[in-house]
Design a protein around this motif. Sequence first.
Motif, short mmCIF file in Angstrom:
data_model
loop_
_atom_site.label_atom_id
_atom_site.label_comp_id
_atom_site.label_asym_id
_atom_site.label_seq_id
_atom_site.Cartn_x
_atom_site.Cartn_y
_atom_site.Cartn_z
N MET A 1 28.95 31.38 -12.17
CA MET A 1 29.81 30.76 -13.26
C MET A 1 29.44 31.26 -14.42
SD MET A 1 31.48 28.91 -11.09
CE MET A 1 32.48 27.61 -12.24
N LEU A 2 30.46 31.95 -15.07
CA LEU A 2 30.23 32.22 -16.38
C LEU A 2 31.13 31.14 -17.23
CD1 LEU A 2 29.62 35.00 -15.24
CD2 LEU A 2 30.87 36.20 -17.10
N ASP A 3 30.53 30.33 -17.93
CA ASP A 3 31.02 29.30 -18.44
C ASP A 3 30.25 28.79 -19.79
OD1 ASP A 3 32.73 26.75 -18.86
OD2 ASP A 3 33.66 27.51 -17.35
N THR A 4 30.13 27.45 -19.95
CA THR A 4 29.38 26.62 -20.87
C THR A 4 27.79 26.05 -20.31
OG1 THR A 4 30.55 24.46 -20.49
CG2 THR A 4 31.60 25.78 -21.97
N GLY A 5 27.51 26.48 -19.04
CA GLY A 5 26.29 26.12 -18.56
C GLY A 5 26.79 24.98 -17.59
N ILE A 6 25.67 24.18 -17.28
CA ILE A 6 25.70 23.07 -16.41
C ILE A 6 24.60 22.12 -16.49
CG2 ILE A 6 23.96 24.12 -14.74
CD1 ILE A 6 25.93 23.59 -12.27
N TRP A 7 25.08 21.05 -16.11
CA TRP A 7 24.40 19.57 -16.34
C TRP A 7 23.48 19.37 -14.96
CZ3 TRP A 7 22.74 17.08 -20.61
CH2 TRP A 7 22.07 16.10 -20.44
N PRO A 8 22.23 19.86 -14.79
CA PRO A 8 21.65 20.02 -13.50
C PRO A 8 21.32 18.81 -12.83
CG PRO A 8 20.06 20.72 -15.20
CD PRO A 8 21.57 20.39 -15.84
N GLU A 9 21.26 17.55 -13.68
CA GLU A 9 21.00 16.26 -12.93
C GLU A 9 22.04 15.62 -12.48
OE1 GLU A 9 17.94 17.46 -16.26
OE2 GLU A 9 20.25 17.35 -16.09
N SER A 10 23.43 16.35 -12.69
CA SER A 10 24.67 15.58 -12.11
C SER A 10 24.41 15.56 -10.45
CB SER A 10 25.85 16.40 -12.16
OG SER A 10 26.80 16.11 -11.54
N ALA A 11 24.89 14.34 -9.88
CA ALA A 11 24.84 14.11 -8.40
C ALA A 11 25.70 15.56 -7.70
CB ALA A 11 25.14 12.86 -8.01
N SER A 12 26.62 15.95 -8.27
CA SER A 12 27.40 17.05 -7.63
C SER A 12 26.46 18.20 -7.17
CB SER A 12 28.43 17.56 -8.62
OG SER A 12 29.46 16.46 -8.62
N PRO B 1 20.45 26.81 -20.39
CA PRO B 1 21.68 26.77 -19.68
C PRO B 1 22.13 25.35 -19.49
CG PRO B 1 19.74 27.96 -18.79
CD PRO B 1 19.21 27.30 -19.86
N ARG B 2 21.88 24.50 -20.04
CA ARG B 2 22.15 23.33 -19.86
C ARG B 2 23.74 22.90 -20.80
NH1 ARG B 2 20.16 18.31 -18.78
NH2 ARG B 2 18.16 19.15 -18.61
N ASP B 3 24.64 22.37 -20.15
CA ASP B 3 25.82 22.09 -20.46
C ASP B 3 25.87 20.96 -21.56
OD1 ASP B 3 28.79 22.11 -20.69
OD2 ASP B 3 28.94 21.33 -18.60
N THR B 4 26.32 20.98 -22.65
CA THR B 4 26.48 19.94 -23.59
C THR B 4 27.83 19.81 -23.95
OG1 THR B 4 26.05 21.50 -25.43
CG2 THR B 4 24.27 20.04 -24.51
N LEU B 5 28.80 20.67 -23.54
CA LEU B 5 30.20 20.54 -23.78
C LEU B 5 31.02 19.89 -22.45
CD1 LEU B 5 30.89 23.73 -25.51
CD2 LEU B 5 30.41 21.85 -26.39
N GLY B 6 30.66 20.03 -21.18
CA GLY B 6 31.30 19.58 -20.10
C GLY B 6 32.05 20.43 -19.38
N HIS B 7 32.52 21.43 -19.83
CA HIS B 7 33.54 22.47 -19.28
C HIS B 7 32.93 23.18 -18.04
CE1 HIS B 7 36.25 26.17 -19.10
NE2 HIS B 7 36.93 25.29 -19.53
N GLY B 8 31.59 23.75 -18.31
CA GLY B 8 30.86 24.31 -17.09
C GLY B 8 30.62 23.50 -16.01
N SER B 9 29.82 22.36 -16.29
CA SER B 9 29.80 21.39 -15.14
C SER B 9 30.91 20.98 -14.55
CB SER B 9 29.06 19.96 -15.74
OG SER B 9 27.83 20.31 -16.29
N HIS B 10 32.14 21.10 -15.16
CA HIS B 10 33.50 20.58 -14.29
C HIS B 10 33.85 21.81 -13.52
CE1 HIS B 10 37.73 19.30 -14.09
NE2 HIS B 10 37.30 17.95 -14.74
N THR B 11 33.74 22.86 -13.97
CA THR B 11 34.23 24.01 -13.40
C THR B 11 33.37 24.29 -12.22
OG1 THR B 11 33.19 25.69 -14.69
CG2 THR B 11 35.70 25.25 -15.15
N ALA B 12 32.11 24.29 -12.35
CA ALA B 12 31.09 24.43 -11.32
C ALA B 12 31.18 23.54 -10.18
CB ALA B 12 29.86 24.51 -11.85
#
Length: 649
Positions: free
Chosen positions: A12-23, A73-84
């Motif tokens: 995923m090339l994006d804004t990162g990811i929020w690794p603690e998400s249940a997803s 790599p942590r996502d602070t915008l949300g976009h990368g977590s959403h797409t991942a």
Amino acid sequence: MGSYEGDVIIGMLDTGIWPESASFRDEGFGPPPAKWKGICQTENNFTCNNKIIGARFYDTDNLADPLRDTKSPRDTLGHGSHTASTAAGRAVENASYYGIASGVARGGVPNARLAVYKVCWGGGCSPADILAAFDDAIADGVDILSISLGSEMPAAYNKEPVAIGSFHAMKNGILTSCSAGNKGPYRRQISNYAPWALTVAASTIDRSFVTKVVLGNGQTILGTSLNNFHLDGTSFPLVYSGDAANITSAMSPDIAGICFPGTLSTLKTRGAVVLCNILSDSSGAFSAEAVGLIMASPFDEIAFAFPVPAVVISYDDRLKLIDYIRTTEYPTATILSTETTTDVMAPTVVSFSSRGPNPISPDILKPDVTAPGSNILAAWSPRGLSSVWVFDDRQVDYYIISGTSMSCPHVTGAASYIKAAHPTWSPAAIKSALMTTATIMDPRKNEDAEFAYGSGHINPLKAVDPGLVFDASEADYVDFLCKQGYNTTHLRMITGDSSVCPSNEPGKAWDLNYPSFGLSLLDGEPVQASYLRTVTNFGSPNSTYHSNITMPPSFAVLVEPPVLTFSEVGEKKSFKVIITGSPIVQVPVISGAIEWTDGNHVVRTPIAVFNNKPYVFAPLDDYPEKKNSHPFQGSTIYHQNGIFDAIKF
């Protein structure tokens, strides 16, 4: 299929990811596949697991916003977590946005692995970072790449970072799934148009969000929003913003109608529901101390979230409300909480989705397919915006946004599903399977036809068993580029190797083994074209496919031979398609199709004939400039002075 999904790695090339998400939890996952050679950069307390098996971040041009971004790599915008999570999120029960769209949230291939490459920041995305991330992802061992970003303006293939990066990925057996862009409904605004990449348009889903406005006379107006606020049916004074101009600050009724902060008189709007002429971020309602907000907008497919009770209505309904206000002594209204309803018209291509034709190679039909991209619920960063207002300090784990950024990872998931079933298939074969099995869209609902939806709406289950595929190799794309006028110097800027163009003589793109047929003509130019195609049998060993042609009677389409007979899996057969007809003038698009069927499989390739003026682009011999190419931010809004500065749907 699930057991094989665990061997597929999505980059995923994006804004990162929020690794603690249940997803992105990794319960039940074993170690990463042996082919994985990547790393996990752990700066600022970032961690990987057996789901997120790798993560990198890049910021060559210092685009990070110090107020919003974290150098990791942590996502602070949300976009990368959403797409991942849309591509490969684990199943999460009772996910919702404040109770709206409650249910199970899961990605297309929940058992696949994720590798994250953070190339986008609050200030945009650097081409140098994008190219570096492509190189790292290839070396790391990803199987599919997902790119929900794109350049603002068309450029030659050797000047466009996603085109260059995705070519290198294709050379290494990796398909790149790309968003088509969010500049619709205008034509020839499509992004990521390289034929070796998969370009995805955005369509609606059969779920919509309706927010009702109830007037004092009992009339109900239907609008759209993500309104979780409860006014308990209480009616409040209804005020038209054009009648509430801040005279003290020399505001005119026209300016007040826009509802910018400071344009309204608080004496008239305090405790009222305010009707505004345009869509805004609701900051005007805050400054005017309104209790609710009604706005008019053409984006009626999109549900926005606001920090106050708010609803978006059509321009026609805005006129009805003004008439009610003008003819009623004490007009009142209330805004109800959002209800989830069924959209019986779905799927249709949403208005914001960028349309073709391809601005650089118009005979290569783009977009390739369409997928869900409107009002998509997926994982979010708690540090991302929870509504369109930049100062909204609420935090959410799941958010609903819209864009080709959202449709792209749907197709990434579908491509990964095919990759799990057919690990040796080439990028072109996977792409062909998705295109030739796509569900036909209704042109009566989509006047731009193939320029809106390409081959149609993805059908992943059918794509696993497409029957025949249109394969293509690096050599085929090199030949295509040479015929497009690229000399050896330009070509090597894309390929990164010692490829050579045997001739500088330009030619047509008609013989690239593409799963669709585009014919771009100048006004009055004769309709006469010949295409050569080769299909590979991945269906029954012994099978015979008959061709069926659908085309308006003013055109003649000849398929030679009309019947293809195979005796083994992997066997190749070639055929020629000749299109003739009277010259056309000022014709947007004429649609047709060729279907090959063996009684079990239907292999469909669309035909699009249209008038088109060639696009004039910058010189070929310049390397990609150091300029930002912004991510398509779903319904994220870039703010300036508290209003919409630019909307990246």
